[in-house]
Write a protein that holds these residues in place. Structure first.
Motif, PDB file in Angstrom:
ATOM      1  N   ARG A 271      35.896  -1.594   2.190  1.00  0.00           N
ATOM      2  CA  ARG A 271      36.745  -2.771   2.061  1.00  0.00           C
ATOM      3  C   ARG A 271      36.098  -3.842   1.173  1.00  0.00           C
ATOM      4  O   ARG A 271      36.783  -4.612   0.510  1.00  0.00           O
ATOM      5  CB  ARG A 271      37.002  -3.315   3.480  1.00  0.00           C
ATOM      6  CG  ARG A 271      37.558  -4.709   3.569  1.00  0.00           C
ATOM      7  CD  ARG A 271      39.048  -4.703   3.508  1.00  0.00           C
ATOM      8  NE  ARG A 271      39.566  -6.053   3.350  1.00  0.00           N
ATOM      9  CZ  ARG A 271      40.846  -6.369   3.463  1.00  0.00           C
ATOM     10  NH1 ARG A 271      41.746  -5.454   3.751  1.00  0.00           N
ATOM     11  NH2 ARG A 271      41.248  -7.590   3.283  1.00  0.00           N
ATOM     12  N   LYS A 272      34.767  -3.873   1.152  1.00  0.00           N
ATOM     13  CA  LYS A 272      34.097  -4.945   0.390  1.00  0.00           C
ATOM     14  C   LYS A 272      34.424  -4.891  -1.106  1.00  0.00           C
ATOM     15  O   LYS A 272      34.413  -5.919  -1.776  1.00  0.00           O
ATOM     16  CB  LYS A 272      32.582  -4.923   0.625  1.00  0.00           C
ATOM     17  CG  LYS A 272      31.882  -3.706   0.095  1.00  0.00           C
ATOM     18  CD  LYS A 272      30.376  -3.735   0.395  1.00  0.00           C
ATOM     19  CE  LYS A 272      29.750  -2.445  -0.121  1.00  0.00           C
ATOM     20  NZ  LYS A 272      28.372  -2.248   0.335  1.00  0.00           N
ATOM     21  N   TYR A 273      34.759  -3.712  -1.628  1.00  0.00           N
ATOM     22  CA  TYR A 273      35.130  -3.626  -3.049  1.00  0.00           C
ATOM     23  C   TYR A 273      36.430  -4.404  -3.305  1.00  0.00           C
ATOM     24  O   TYR A 273      36.579  -5.092  -4.306  1.00  0.00           O
ATOM     25  CB  TYR A 273      35.344  -2.163  -3.488  1.00  0.00           C
ATOM     26  CG  TYR A 273      34.102  -1.315  -3.585  1.00  0.00           C
ATOM     27  CD1 TYR A 273      32.835  -1.826  -3.288  1.00  0.00           C
ATOM     28  CD2 TYR A 273      34.196   0.009  -3.986  1.00  0.00           C
ATOM     29  CE1 TYR A 273      31.712  -1.027  -3.380  1.00  0.00           C
ATOM     30  CE2 TYR A 273      33.075   0.813  -4.092  1.00  0.00           C
ATOM     31  CZ  TYR A 273      31.834   0.296  -3.773  1.00  0.00           C
ATOM     32  OH  TYR A 273      30.732   1.085  -3.873  1.00  0.00           O
ATOM     33  N   TYR A 274      37.370  -4.242  -2.381  1.00  0.00           N
ATOM     34  CA  TYR A 274      38.651  -4.963  -2.502  1.00  0.00           C
ATOM     35  C   TYR A 274      38.426  -6.466  -2.360  1.00  0.00           C
ATOM     36  O   TYR A 274      38.951  -7.265  -3.150  1.00  0.00           O
ATOM     37  CB  TYR A 274      39.622  -4.446  -1.426  1.00  0.00           C
ATOM     38  CG  TYR A 274      40.874  -5.273  -1.279  1.00  0.00           C
ATOM     39  CD1 TYR A 274      41.973  -5.070  -2.110  1.00  0.00           C
ATOM     40  CD2 TYR A 274      40.957  -6.272  -0.303  1.00  0.00           C
ATOM     41  CE1 TYR A 274      43.118  -5.838  -1.981  1.00  0.00           C
ATOM     42  CE2 TYR A 274      42.105  -7.038  -0.164  1.00  0.00           C
ATOM     43  CZ  TYR A 274      43.180  -6.826  -1.004  1.00  0.00           C
ATOM     44  OH  TYR A 274      44.303  -7.585  -0.877  1.00  0.00           O
ATOM     45  N   ASP A 275      37.633  -6.856  -1.363  1.00  0.00           N
ATOM     46  CA  ASP A 275      37.388  -8.282  -1.121  1.00  0.00           C
ATOM     47  C   ASP A 275      36.747  -8.948  -2.343  1.00  0.00           C
ATOM     48  O   ASP A 275      37.101 -10.072  -2.703  1.00  0.00           O
ATOM     49  CB  ASP A 275      36.490  -8.471   0.116  1.00  0.00           C
ATOM     50  CG  ASP A 275      37.230  -8.130   1.407  1.00  0.00           C
ATOM     51  OD1 ASP A 275      38.477  -8.180   1.414  1.00  0.00           O
ATOM     52  OD2 ASP A 275      36.557  -7.807   2.409  1.00  0.00           O
ATOM     53  N   ALA A 276      35.818  -8.228  -2.995  1.00  0.00           N
ATOM     54  CA  ALA A 276      35.130  -8.796  -4.157  1.00  0.00           C
ATOM     55  C   ALA A 276      36.104  -8.984  -5.331  1.00  0.00           C
ATOM     56  O   ALA A 276      36.045  -9.992  -6.043  1.00  0.00           O
ATOM     57  CB  ALA A 276      33.968  -7.907  -4.573  1.00  0.00           C
ATOM     58  N   LEU A 277      37.026  -8.032  -5.516  1.00  0.00           N
ATOM     59  CA  LEU A 277      38.034  -8.181  -6.579  1.00  0.00           C
ATOM     60  C   LEU A 277      38.896  -9.397  -6.300  1.00  0.00           C
ATOM     61  O   LEU A 277      39.170 -10.209  -7.189  1.00  0.00           O
ATOM     62  CB  LEU A 277      38.932  -6.938  -6.652  1.00  0.00           C
ATOM     63  CG  LEU A 277      38.370  -5.661  -7.267  1.00  0.00           C
ATOM     64  CD1 LEU A 277      39.367  -4.520  -7.106  1.00  0.00           C
ATOM     65  CD2 LEU A 277      38.056  -5.868  -8.753  1.00  0.00           C
ATOM     66  N   LEU A 278      39.317  -9.528  -5.040  1.00  0.00           N
ATOM     67  CA  LEU A 278      40.192 -10.643  -4.678  1.00  0.00           C
ATOM     68  C   LEU A 278      39.507 -11.988  -4.847  1.00  0.00           C
ATOM     69  O   LEU A 278      40.098 -12.955  -5.327  1.00  0.00           O
ATOM     70  CB  LEU A 278      40.676 -10.475  -3.225  1.00  0.00           C
ATOM     71  CG  LEU A 278      42.187 -10.478  -3.157  1.00  0.00           C
ATOM     72  CD1 LEU A 278      42.786  -9.313  -3.892  1.00  0.00           C
ATOM     73  CD2 LEU A 278      42.667 -10.545  -1.737  1.00  0.00           C
ATOM     74  N   GLU A 279      38.233 -11.989  -4.500  1.00  0.00           N
ATOM     75  CA  GLU A 279      37.464 -13.227  -4.625  1.00  0.00           C
ATOM     76  C   GLU A 279      37.372 -13.620  -6.105  1.00  0.00           C
ATOM     77  O   GLU A 279      37.587 -14.774  -6.470  1.00  0.00           O
ATOM     78  CB  GLU A 279      36.076 -13.008  -4.008  1.00  0.00           C
ATOM     79  CG  GLU A 279      35.335 -14.285  -3.672  1.00  0.00           C
ATOM     80  CD  GLU A 279      34.428 -14.751  -4.807  1.00  0.00           C
ATOM     81  OE1 GLU A 279      34.169 -15.954  -4.880  1.00  0.00           O
ATOM     82  OE2 GLU A 279      34.005 -13.905  -5.627  1.00  0.00           O
ATOM     83  N   ARG A 280      37.093 -12.637  -6.961  1.00  0.00           N
ATOM     84  CA  ARG A 280      37.001 -12.910  -8.401  1.00  0.00           C
ATOM     85  C   ARG A 280      38.354 -13.346  -8.964  1.00  0.00           C
ATOM     86  O   ARG A 280      38.440 -14.276  -9.767  1.00  0.00           O
ATOM     87  CB  ARG A 280      36.476 -11.676  -9.140  1.00  0.00           C
ATOM     88  CG  ARG A 280      36.350 -11.792 -10.642  1.00  0.00           C
ATOM     89  CD  ARG A 280      35.178 -12.644 -11.098  1.00  0.00           C
ATOM     90  NE  ARG A 280      33.892 -12.119 -10.680  1.00  0.00           N
ATOM     91  CZ  ARG A 280      33.162 -11.237 -11.385  1.00  0.00           C
ATOM     92  NH1 ARG A 280      33.603 -10.808 -12.549  1.00  0.00           N
ATOM     93  NH2 ARG A 280      32.005 -10.808 -10.943  1.00  0.00           N
ATOM     94  N   LEU A 281      39.423 -12.693  -8.514  1.00  0.00           N
ATOM     95  CA  LEU A 281      40.764 -13.054  -8.984  1.00  0.00           C
ATOM     96  C   LEU A 281      41.114 -14.487  -8.583  1.00  0.00           C
ATOM     97  O   LEU A 281      41.733 -15.219  -9.351  1.00  0.00           O
ATOM     98  CB  LEU A 281      41.813 -12.090  -8.409  1.00  0.00           C
ATOM     99  CG  LEU A 281      41.934 -10.734  -9.101  1.00  0.00           C
ATOM    100  CD1 LEU A 281      42.730  -9.748  -8.241  1.00  0.00           C
ATOM    101  CD2 LEU A 281      42.580 -10.875 -10.481  1.00  0.00           C
ATOM    102  N   SER A 282      40.702 -14.875  -7.384  1.00  0.00           N
ATOM    103  CA  SER A 282      41.060 -16.218  -6.896  1.00  0.00           C
ATOM    104  C   SER A 282      40.347 -17.298  -7.706  1.00  0.00           C
ATOM    105  O   SER A 282      40.791 -18.430  -7.765  1.00  0.00           O
ATOM    106  CB  SER A 282      40.712 -16.366  -5.411  1.00  0.00           C
ATOM    107  OG  SER A 282      39.306 -16.487  -5.269  1.00  0.00           O
ATOM    108  N   ARG A 283      39.230 -16.914  -8.348  1.00  0.00           N
ATOM    109  CA  ARG A 283      38.483 -17.899  -9.131  1.00  0.00           C
ATOM    110  C   ARG A 283      38.929 -17.966 -10.585  1.00  0.00           C
ATOM    111  O   ARG A 283      38.599 -18.911 -11.284  1.00  0.00           O
ATOM    112  CB  ARG A 283      36.985 -17.591  -9.066  1.00  0.00           C
ATOM    113  CG  ARG A 283      36.379 -18.030  -7.741  1.00  0.00           C
ATOM    114  CD  ARG A 283      34.871 -18.037  -7.806  1.00  0.00           C
ATOM    115  NE  ARG A 283      34.309 -16.695  -7.765  1.00  0.00           N
ATOM    116  CZ  ARG A 283      33.520 -16.190  -8.703  1.00  0.00           C
ATOM    117  NH1 ARG A 283      33.227 -16.884  -9.770  1.00  0.00           N
ATOM    118  NH2 ARG A 283      33.032 -14.970  -8.577  1.00  0.00           N
TER     119      ARG A 283
END
Ligand code: AMP
Ligand code: FE
Ligand code: FE
Ligand code: ZN
Length: 288
Positions: A271-283
């Motif tokens: 799941r951490k791969y998805y979370d990291a993408l989302l975090e980058r997208l939000s920035r």
């Protein structure tokens, strides 16, 4: 720990599972998030997103773009978090699909010259959406009895060294990265083993070039990647400050050995791969 799958195909391209069913399957195999990454189209996104919302699964809109690359290698660029309403993206997918259609006509002609009684209508009938590709040729050829299975269709006729193979008009990797960014997404190089680099130094050089163009991530987990490859790619991602992604490359019955949510040797995608993408997208400011 929960698991995700960030590389899946539906009937909108060359998978055999409709977008809604794909999400239901994701629920069955207990994934907490999924990205739909059809080749050259976002036509399946709306349905998949709707079903994901109903079933309470996190959904990331995606795409997989085939890029110009010297044979026998292939370079596919994944786009994550692209805005499905973006007009630049729509123009790009229209152009890619037109390029496919031109290529497909040429492949039909080549097959017919070789005695395979195929027609563009038969190929189209093997597809559910607008993106028509070699797996649909393979399906139609099996149905005609011209080959015994997909593998034979690719090894004799459709593979990059096959007797009916024709290149399609493609974007350069740099342009694909730019288009994905213009549509608000992040670019990840798919299954880097398919670049068919001869050694680690060449692979590193290619990743460096792509990183200089703005690449955001490397697909480290994939059905083609054994343990040592996952490790090598993860190290490369760390060295170049890139994110890591992973997926099965599920195609349903078109690649029956691949199970949703499972990569090589049954490996799962954290799941951490998805979370990291989302975090980058939000920035990132959209569109970039
Ligand atoms: P296209 O995008 O039309 O060039 O077709 C490429 C697609 O064909 C890939 O994304 C795979 O899904 C599929 N494919 C390529 N090689 C093979 C193979 N040897 N056996 C089965 N499917 C293949
Ligand atoms: Fe495919
Ligand atoms: Fe691919
Ligand atoms: Zn794929």
């Amino acid at each position: 720990m929960t698991y995700v799958d960030l590389h899946c195909h539906s009937t909108a391209s060359d998978g055999t599972t409709p977008p809604r069913e794909l999400i239901r399957l994701a629920k069955q195999v207990e994934l907490s998030a999924i990205a739909l990454t059809d080749h050259d189209t976002i036509a399946g996104i709306a349905e998949a997103a709707d079903e994901a919302k109903q079933l309470g699964i996190d959904f990331l809109p995606g795409i997989e773009i085939s890029c110009e690359y010297p044979r026998p290698g292939t370079l596919h660029m994944l786009g994550y978090g692209v805005d499905p309403t973006n007009t630049t993206l729509a123009t790009m997918t229209d152009t890619l699909i037109a390029g496919r259609n031109e290529r497909n006509e040429k492949m039909v002609a080549k097959l017919r010259e070789q005695g395979v009684p195929i027609t563009i209508e038969l190929v189209r009938a093997a597809a559910k959406g607008d993106v028509i590709g070699r797996p649909h040729f393979a399906r139609a050829m099996v149905d005609l009895g011209a080959v015994k299975d997909y593998a034979q269709a690719f090894s004799i006729y459709l593979g990059s060294g096959g007797s009916a193979y024709v290149d399609k008009e493609q974007l350069s990797p740099r342009r694909a990265i730019e288009m994905i960014h213009a549509a608000g997404g992040l670019a990840a190089i798919a299954h880097p083993t398919q670049l068919r680099k001869e050694n680690s130094a060449q692979l590193r050089q290619e990743i460096k070039t792509l990183a200089d163009y703005g690449l955001d991530a490397i697909e480290v987990i994939h059905s083609d990647h054994r343990e040592s490859v996952v490790e090598e790619l993860s190290d490369l991602a760390d060295d170049f400050g890139l994110l890591k992604t992973g997926g099965s490359d599920f195609h349903g019955g078109a690649k029956p050995h691949i199970k949703l949510g499972r990569a090589n040797d049954g490996r799962r995608i954290p799941r951490k791969y998805y979370d990291a993408l989302l975090e980058r997208l939000s920035r990132s400011v959209k569109p970039r």
